[in-house]
Design an enzyme around this catalytic site. Structure first.
Site, PDB file in Angstrom:
ATOM      1  N   HIS A  85      44.604  32.569  21.335  1.00  0.00           N
ATOM      2  CA  HIS A  85      43.407  32.547  20.143  1.00  0.00           C
ATOM      3  C   HIS A  85      42.243  32.750  20.961  1.00  0.00           C
ATOM      4  CE1 HIS A  85      46.299  30.181  17.374  1.00  0.00           C
ATOM      5  NE2 HIS A  85      46.121  31.331  16.831  1.00  0.00           N
TER       6      HIS A  85
ATOM      7  N   LYS B 269      52.738  24.977   3.616  1.00  0.00           N
ATOM      8  CA  LYS B 269      52.967  24.744   4.816  1.00  0.00           C
ATOM      9  C   LYS B 269      52.921  23.470   5.531  1.00  0.00           C
ATOM     10  CE  LYS B 269      51.722  29.119   7.266  1.00  0.00           C
ATOM     11  NZ  LYS B 269      50.855  29.731   8.397  1.00  0.00           N
TER      12      LYS B 269
ATOM     13  N   ARG C 116      49.835  41.155  18.807  1.00  0.00           N
ATOM     14  CA  ARG C 116      50.815  40.892  19.776  1.00  0.00           C
ATOM     15  C   ARG C 116      51.668  41.766  20.025  1.00  0.00           C
ATOM     16  NH1 ARG C 116      51.445  34.664  17.990  1.00  0.00           N
ATOM     17  NH2 ARG C 116      50.970  35.874  16.224  1.00  0.00           N
TER      18      ARG C 116
ATOM     19  N   SER D  62      51.370  29.673  18.634  1.00  0.00           N
ATOM     20  CA  SER D  62      51.209  28.392  18.146  1.00  0.00           C
ATOM     21  C   SER D  62      52.787  27.749  17.854  1.00  0.00           C
ATOM     22  CB  SER D  62      50.402  28.089  16.905  1.00  0.00           C
ATOM     23  OG  SER D  62      49.196  28.453  17.354  1.00  0.00           O
TER      24      SER D  62
HETATM   25  P1  ADP Z   1      48.332  32.772  11.090  1.00  0.00           P
HETATM   26  O1  ADP Z   1      49.080  31.915  10.340  1.00  0.00           O
HETATM   27  O2  ADP Z   1      47.060  33.373  10.059  1.00  0.00           O
HETATM   28  O3  ADP Z   1      48.977  33.907  11.816  1.00  0.00           O
HETATM   29  P2  ADP Z   1      47.701  31.949  13.618  1.00  0.00           P
HETATM   30  O4  ADP Z   1      46.730  30.688  13.954  1.00  0.00           O
HETATM   31  O5  ADP Z   1      49.186  31.990  14.004  1.00  0.00           O
HETATM   32  O6  ADP Z   1      47.355  32.223  12.097  1.00  0.00           O
HETATM   33  O7  ADP Z   1      46.988  33.179  14.293  1.00  0.00           O
HETATM   34  C1  ADP Z   1      45.651  33.525  14.057  1.00  0.00           C
HETATM   35  C2  ADP Z   1      45.398  34.803  14.537  1.00  0.00           C
HETATM   36  O8  ADP Z   1      45.447  34.755  15.953  1.00  0.00           O
HETATM   37  C3  ADP Z   1      46.251  35.783  14.261  1.00  0.00           C
HETATM   38  O9  ADP Z   1      45.519  37.307  13.912  1.00  0.00           O
HETATM   39  C4  ADP Z   1      47.190  36.028  15.312  1.00  0.00           C
HETATM   40  O10 ADP Z   1      47.753  37.410  15.369  1.00  0.00           O
HETATM   41  C5  ADP Z   1      46.278  35.853  16.601  1.00  0.00           C
HETATM   42  N1  ADP Z   1      47.046  35.604  17.462  1.00  0.00           N
HETATM   43  C6  ADP Z   1      47.695  34.386  17.785  1.00  0.00           C
HETATM   44  N2  ADP Z   1      48.378  34.224  19.059  1.00  0.00           N
HETATM   45  C7  ADP Z   1      47.831  35.386  19.763  1.00  0.00           C
HETATM   46  C8  ADP Z   1      48.112  35.831  21.169  1.00  0.00           C
HETATM   47  N3  ADP Z   1      48.756  35.211  21.977  1.00  0.00           N
HETATM   48  N4  ADP Z   1      47.340  37.022  21.253  1.00  0.00           N
HETATM   49  C9  ADP Z   1      46.583  37.443  20.401  1.00  0.00           C
HETATM   50  N5  ADP Z   1      46.312  37.308  19.219  1.00  0.00           N
HETATM   51  C10 ADP Z   1      46.932  36.209  18.672  1.00  0.00           C
END
Ligand code: ADP
Length: 151
Positions: A17, A41, A90, A127
């Site tokens: 992030h 969730k 990703r 995450s």
């Molecule tokens: P959600 O539940 O909406 O997917 P996340 O917190 O998992 O929320 O992710 C928020 C954003 O961050 C999403 O667009 C996700 O693709 C991006 N993201 C998460 N991890 C990475 C990473 N390692 N590289 C690039 N983008 C990421």
């Protein structure tokens, strides 16, 4: 004013992030990191902790604000006058999932989704993997910012 929102669960914020946010900073005047509240969730970290982790990491960055919201992301964008949604990609699964959402949002509104491709060194971070390592007593220091470790 180019205002973007970066919506997500951030359970917890990871270096993946952080990579996307830092690279998006020059593109926008303000980035609202918006923690979505989804009652279906089960989160590992409380909303307060998830918010603190992000705030502490960006306490010296005036262009970043951290908020929480529920309901449709596009409704929240309208409420706070954000014209852009920032998302990270990703892998092909992210692409397919994000494509449908971005196209739907575009059908409903004028809001444009801006995608940044993950950096090579953080593309494997999610995450859910961080939660798994943490739950099993592993070392998450190379996966999350210091603000998470300090807790
Ligand atoms: P959600 O539940 O909406 O997917 P996340 O917190 O998992 O929320 O992710 C928020 C954003 O961050 C999403 O667009 C996700 O693709 C991006 N993201 C998460 N991890 C990475 C990473 N390692 N590289 C690039 N983008 C990421």
């Amino acid at each position: 004013m180019r205002r973007a929102i970066f919506p997500g669960s951030f359970d917890p914020i990871t270096l993946g992030h952080v990579d996307i946010i830092n690279r998006a900073l020059p593109l926008f005047d303000e980035i609202i990191i918006a923690i979505g509240i989804n009652t279906d969730k089960n989160y590992m970290f409380t909303l307060e902790d998830r918010k603190k982790f992000i705030e502490n990491n960006y306490k010296n960055e005036p262009k970043i604000k951290v908020t929480t919201y529920s309901g449709l992301t596009t409704d929240y964008c309208k409420q706070i006058n954000a014209d852009f949604i920032l998302r990270g990609l990703r892998n092909p699964a992210d692409f397919e999932f994000e494509k449908a959402i971005a196209q739907t949002n575009r059908k409903l509104t004028q809001i444009e989704t801006v995608f940044l491709l993950t950096s090579a060194n953080s593309s494997f971070i999610s995450s859910s993997i961080v939660r798994d390592v943490y739950r099993n007593g592993g070392n998450i220091s190379g996966l999350v910012p210091d603000s998470v470790i300090q807790k």
